[in-house]
Structure formats: structure tokens, C-alpha cells
Design an enzyme around this catalytic site. Sequence first.
Site, PDB file in Angstrom:
ATOM      1  N   ASP A  93      -5.094 -37.541  41.639  1.00  0.00           N
ATOM      2  CA  ASP A  93      -4.196 -36.415  41.822  1.00  0.00           C
ATOM      3  C   ASP A  93      -4.386 -35.493  40.619  1.00  0.00           C
ATOM      4  O   ASP A  93      -4.345 -35.946  39.475  1.00  0.00           O
ATOM      5  CB  ASP A  93      -2.752 -36.943  41.851  1.00  0.00           C
ATOM      6  N   ASP A 106      -2.476 -30.916  43.307  1.00  0.00           N
ATOM      7  CA  ASP A 106      -1.033 -30.793  43.481  1.00  0.00           C
ATOM      8  C   ASP A 106      -0.590 -29.337  43.386  1.00  0.00           C
ATOM      9  O   ASP A 106      -1.042 -28.595  42.514  1.00  0.00           O
ATOM     10  CB  ASP A 106      -0.338 -31.614  42.382  1.00  0.00           C
ATOM     11  N   GLU A 132      -3.038 -29.015  48.042  1.00  0.00           N
ATOM     12  CA  GLU A 132      -1.716 -28.987  48.657  1.00  0.00           C
ATOM     13  C   GLU A 132      -1.254 -27.544  48.745  1.00  0.00           C
ATOM     14  O   GLU A 132      -1.102 -26.870  47.731  1.00  0.00           O
ATOM     15  CB  GLU A 132      -0.721 -29.807  47.814  1.00  0.00           C
ATOM     16  N   HIS A 183       4.131 -39.193  49.959  1.00  0.00           N
ATOM     17  CA  HIS A 183       5.182 -39.703  49.082  1.00  0.00           C
ATOM     18  C   HIS A 183       6.349 -38.723  48.936  1.00  0.00           C
ATOM     19  O   HIS A 183       7.222 -38.941  48.113  1.00  0.00           O
ATOM     20  CB  HIS A 183       4.568 -39.982  47.702  1.00  0.00           C
ATOM     21  N   ASP A 184       6.348 -37.622  49.688  1.00  0.00           N
ATOM     22  CA  ASP A 184       7.375 -36.593  49.507  1.00  0.00           C
ATOM     23  C   ASP A 184       8.389 -36.526  50.635  1.00  0.00           C
ATOM     24  O   ASP A 184       9.149 -35.557  50.722  1.00  0.00           O
ATOM     25  CB  ASP A 184       6.719 -35.207  49.355  1.00  0.00           C
TER      26      ASP A 184
HETATM   27  O1  ISL Z   1       8.724 -32.666  47.924  1.00  0.00           O
HETATM   28  C1  ISL Z   1       8.738 -31.681  48.606  1.00  0.00           C
HETATM   29  C2  ISL Z   1       9.537 -31.657  49.808  1.00  0.00           C
HETATM   30  O2  ISL Z   1      10.311 -32.774  49.836  1.00  0.00           O
HETATM   31  C3  ISL Z   1       7.921 -30.495  48.353  1.00  0.00           C
HETATM   32  O3  ISL Z   1       8.643 -29.327  48.283  1.00  0.00           O
HETATM   33  C4  ISL Z   1       7.138 -30.713  47.085  1.00  0.00           C
HETATM   34  O4  ISL Z   1       7.953 -30.506  46.003  1.00  0.00           O
HETATM   35  C5  ISL Z   1       5.976 -29.783  47.044  1.00  0.00           C
HETATM   36  O5  ISL Z   1       5.244 -30.048  48.196  1.00  0.00           O
HETATM   37  C6  ISL Z   1       5.110 -30.055  45.829  1.00  0.00           C
HETATM   38  O6  ISL Z   1       4.866 -31.424  45.753  1.00  0.00           O
HETATM   39  C7  ISL Z   1       4.039 -31.916  44.750  1.00  0.00           C
HETATM   40  O7  ISL Z   1       4.367 -31.437  43.483  1.00  0.00           O
HETATM   41  C8  ISL Z   1       5.646 -31.847  42.983  1.00  0.00           C
HETATM   42  C9  ISL Z   1       5.862 -33.352  43.086  1.00  0.00           C
HETATM   43  O8  ISL Z   1       7.199 -33.655  42.792  1.00  0.00           O
HETATM   44  C10 ISL Z   1       5.513 -33.873  44.447  1.00  0.00           C
HETATM   45  O9  ISL Z   1       5.633 -35.266  44.473  1.00  0.00           O
HETATM   46  C11 ISL Z   1       4.105 -33.435  44.721  1.00  0.00           C
HETATM   47  O10 ISL Z   1       3.613 -33.948  45.932  1.00  0.00           O
HETATM   48  C12 ISL Z   1       5.673 -31.410  41.553  1.00  0.00           C
HETATM   49  O11 ISL Z   1       4.517 -31.854  40.909  1.00  0.00           O
END
Ligand code: ISL
Length: 573
Positions: free
Chosen positions: A99, A205, A262, A337-338
Site C-alpha cells: 500500500d 491510497d 484508489e 478494509h473500509d
Molecule cells: O473509508 C472510507 C469510507 O468508509 C473512505 O472514505 C476512505 O476514507 C477513502 O476511501 C480513503 O481510504 C483510504 O485512505 C484512508 C484510510 O483510512 C483508508 O483505510 C484507506 O483505504 C486514509 O489513508
Amino acid sequence: QVEKTWWKEAIVYQIYPASFSDSNGDGLGDVRGIINKVPYIKSLGVNTIWLSPIYASPQKDMGYDVSDYRSIHAPYGTVEDVQELIDLLHANDIRLLMDLVVNHTSDEHAWFKESRSSKTNPKRDWYIWRDPKYDARGQRKEPNNWASIFGGPAWQFDEHTGQYYLALFLPSQPDLNWESEDMRRAAHDDMRFWLDRGVDGFRIDSMNLMSKHPDLPDGKIINEEPYQSGAEFFASGPRMHDYIREMRTKVFDKYNIMTVGELGFTKDENSVREYVAKDRHELNMLFTGDIVDMDFGVEAKYGRNDFHPRKIRHLTNLWQEAMPKFDGWNTVYLDNHDSGRSITRYASDAPEYRASSAKMLATYLTTLSGTPFLLAGQEIGMANLGKEYGAEAYIDVEGKNYYNKVLKARGGEVGQMGDVLRELQLKARDHGRLPMQWDSSANAGFTTASEPWMIVNKDYTEWNVESQLDNPGSVMGYWKEMIAMRKKMADLFVYGSYVALSEEDTGEMVLGYERVSQTGQKAVVLLNFSDAEQKVLKQFEHLTLLFSNQDESCVGDGEVVLQPFGAVVLYSA
Ligand code: ISL
């Protein structure tokens, strides 16, 4: 004709390091735990791993707050352990994606410590600092009205120098300033550090948030909240494509790697095209995110908005049909994981439907055009925490912030939080981060510690790896067969074209599509997203049954009847 490459044939298994396997009994997963499980991972047939962040981090956002890109969070292990993992994976023909979290760092990163130390520090402009504004009454205000994605303002005041810094996620995750060439060069060096060690690519990310509008204008006012999204000024901003192209030419192109970005906020076809069209030379593929947002509320993730099969039909057709137009490539996924697990949100984890649902979704993930991603645990039908768990079981910062905000607005009346708890039970990020359920021993065999870092779903006594390992009829057995079939019939399932079946063909609750290979092989995939039997309206003559999660007797004379959450794949050579 679609060009063949290894990353199109990849089948990616996402590992959330904290929750996969704990080798040293401290309650937290670790790199050695992953090393120990390589034979298991290999046995599934997946050929690529995406590992969520394992870098040094104060873990305010589970490692998405990096304090040093070149070292490993000590409880997870060391750089040497990661090297051992990379080498072992390669010896097993498995590739590793890491990541890459470079939209922001932790506030404990040395870069930020220097940057915040004085206005004249050479790294001051590695982050986004601005003077305060003042309202009519002389009260200090943020430089603009942007909201943090995790709630509250996106700006944090720093007493030491009297300026605000931008932090789109947590206050402890300051956004990097990609306008600074020195900062970019340092980030490129850190990427090379891992690529030189053999890493096979990155999941990038918050990929499209790196270029902010230089004037940082106020976001459009869309509701009564004190802070507004502002995403129109920080998502896919003016220099975004320059940054990606520079990463490519200066770093990525020197290696044979795969990149998946992403993509947040700007998910229209043209934005997507600009990142993944082959002639753009930017990224290999994207997570557009809309497929995990299908039941998100209109304004807030935790607003109510029920899933309907029509939504997955729309999004599947949209991206399957769009990519070939510009020679782009899809990701195919339902979980990460989100959010909550797709089985609970888009199918059913009720005991009588759980295995069929997991297999139906596995059929979706393995029969589309694009690179499939599954989240560890999906291969055994892991589901969300059950309804018996209350709000206190949810420890992730995103869900907690939202819960507390609403609780405050409702005067602290816990009794009135039922609707919010329902949303957490569906969509909280905790569900995607549950410890892996290995066996029926204490804490699912994830750890020998009495207190794992987060709650283990109590359904583990029944739903675990051990109970499915030697059982071809299990969810895992089905996944293995589907993965093997996708590989064996790659001309059809990886490289074939996609033809949508309409709602008139399939009925409202069924998703249907065809895959057609260059040599004329054809597969028809029919997936029932409901708990009722569905008779498919169209007839399919001259096709034989290739694969199904249900009894064969439901397919006859070109007529298909799908059982609840049934999946049928028909075939003709
Ligand atoms: O988690 C989300 C929705 O539940 C998204 O809005 C998320 O915050 C967004 O997609 C970005 O996610 C990524 O970056 C974040 C991190 O917390 C997430 O785990 C990651 O996937 C900040 O680094």
C-alpha cells in the site's frame, strides 16, 4: 484484441496485517504470521497479495498514517522479515503489492516534524500551511470551509507558528504538498526503496487527492453543516496527472510492476479514462469505489440507502462496457478494509443462505473482465459482526466519530441511536478488519493472546478455515474451483468480451451477463441477488452447465431457475 499481461491474470488476496495471523502471541497479526500462512494462501490459487500498510506508524488510522516509509511497525516485524516474505512469495510464484500512502503522512513523520518546526524550515512547503482567516468579530477561522473526510474541519491550527495545516483525514494525518519538487523526489526515493527489494507494485491510497486547487477555494455549500466537502477542489486536481506521469516515468517504468489507484469523488467515465486508458500511460487499474458504496447514504456513508440488485447491474455494466472503449482495465471487487462485508450487505449471512451467498458472490468476482480482489476471509464466507454486538464493539475511528457526532446532536440519548447502530452493523470499517477465523480454538486460532487487538466474531466456531479445508462442497472449495477455472479458461474469463443481459432478459433480481472469447467460446453467468427462487426469463439453448452453487436439476431445456442466491454459469465451446 486484448493485450495479455501478468497483472490482467492476477487474482489478488488482500491481507489486513493486524488481523491475519499473530505469530508471537501479542494479540496483533504480524509479518511472520503471513510467512507461516504462505502455503495456505498458495493452496487457494491466488497469485498476488495486496498488503495494507505495515510501515512504521503511530497507528491512529491503522497504519494509513505512516511515520517512516522505510521501516516496519515494530510489532509487525522488520524490513528483513518483509524481505523474507517477498522472497518466499516469489519462490511460490506469488507477487506482492504494498500500500502506497503518500497523499499524507503521520504527524510523527520526520518530514512533518521539520515542517512544523518553523516557517522558514526547508521542509515547510512539504505540507500545506496557510494563515488563519478572521471573521467580522475578529475570531480566528480556518483558511477555507473544507471538512475532514473523518469529520470536523480539514484544517488544524498549530500554535507554534500560528498557521493552519491541511489534513483531509485525521488531524494526525497532514496532507503532503505535491507541488514541492523536493517532497516528490523524497517520495519517489521511498517507492524505489521497496521496488528495489522486489515488491511487485502498489495499491495507491487516496490516489487522486494529491493535487489540490492552488487557491484552495471554499467548497460549495450543500447542507447546514459548518464544514463542507470541498472535494471539487481537491479530487483529481489540476496537476494530478502530471504527478502520476512523473511517478511512472521516474519510478514505475523502471520495474515490471502493477499499479492500482484508489479513486475517490471523481468517478465519472471521463475521469476514469484519464487514469487508465492505455494510451495515457498512467495506472494499470483503479478502485472506483462505487461498488462498495452501493448502500451508502446520499450525504453520509452511514445514511440509510438500501441495496438493490439494480445497482450492481448498473455499475457492473457501466465499467465492464466502459473499459474496452479506451483499452483500460477493471478491478473486480466487493470488499475491502473500509466497509462491511459484501455477503451481509448485498446478499445474506442468514444461516440458511450464507454458503450460497458467499458462492454466488465468488462467481461474480471470478467471471468478470478485470482483476479480481478478495479480502482475506471472503474465501470462507466471513461476515459482519452479528446484531448482538452493540456500539461499544466498534472501535474504528471513522464509525466512532460519526456515532459520537450524532449522539451529541441528539443530546447524548443513547436510547435513540438504534438507526445509527443499524448502519454501523452494515457498513462500519471494523467488519472488513475482523481477525481471520482459522479454526475453532480460542480466538479463532488468530492469536494465542487472551486479548486480541480487536474483537473476534463469535461465529468463528462454525465459520473457519479448518472446517472447510478438505471440503470441496464448502465456500472455500468453491472459491478454489472458480479460481482454477478462471485460470484454465483465461481466454474466456480473463480476456473475453463482456455482453450485458438486460433486466428484461433476467428479471429484476437477477444479474446476468455473457463472456465471449475470440474463438467463440461463450459463458452465460446468472446470479440471483434475492432470497426467493427466480425463473430467468430468457431461454438459453445449446448451452451446458459449467458451474453452479446449486442443484443441477434447476437447469433444463434451456430454462434456468435460480434458487435463493443461486449462481449458474452456462457454457458453449
Ligand atoms: O473509508 C472510507 C469510507 O468508509 C473512505 O472514505 C476512505 O476514507 C477513502 O476511501 C480513503 O481510504 C483510504 O485512505 C484512508 C484510510 O483510512 C483508508 O483505510 C484507506 O483505504 C486514509 O489513508
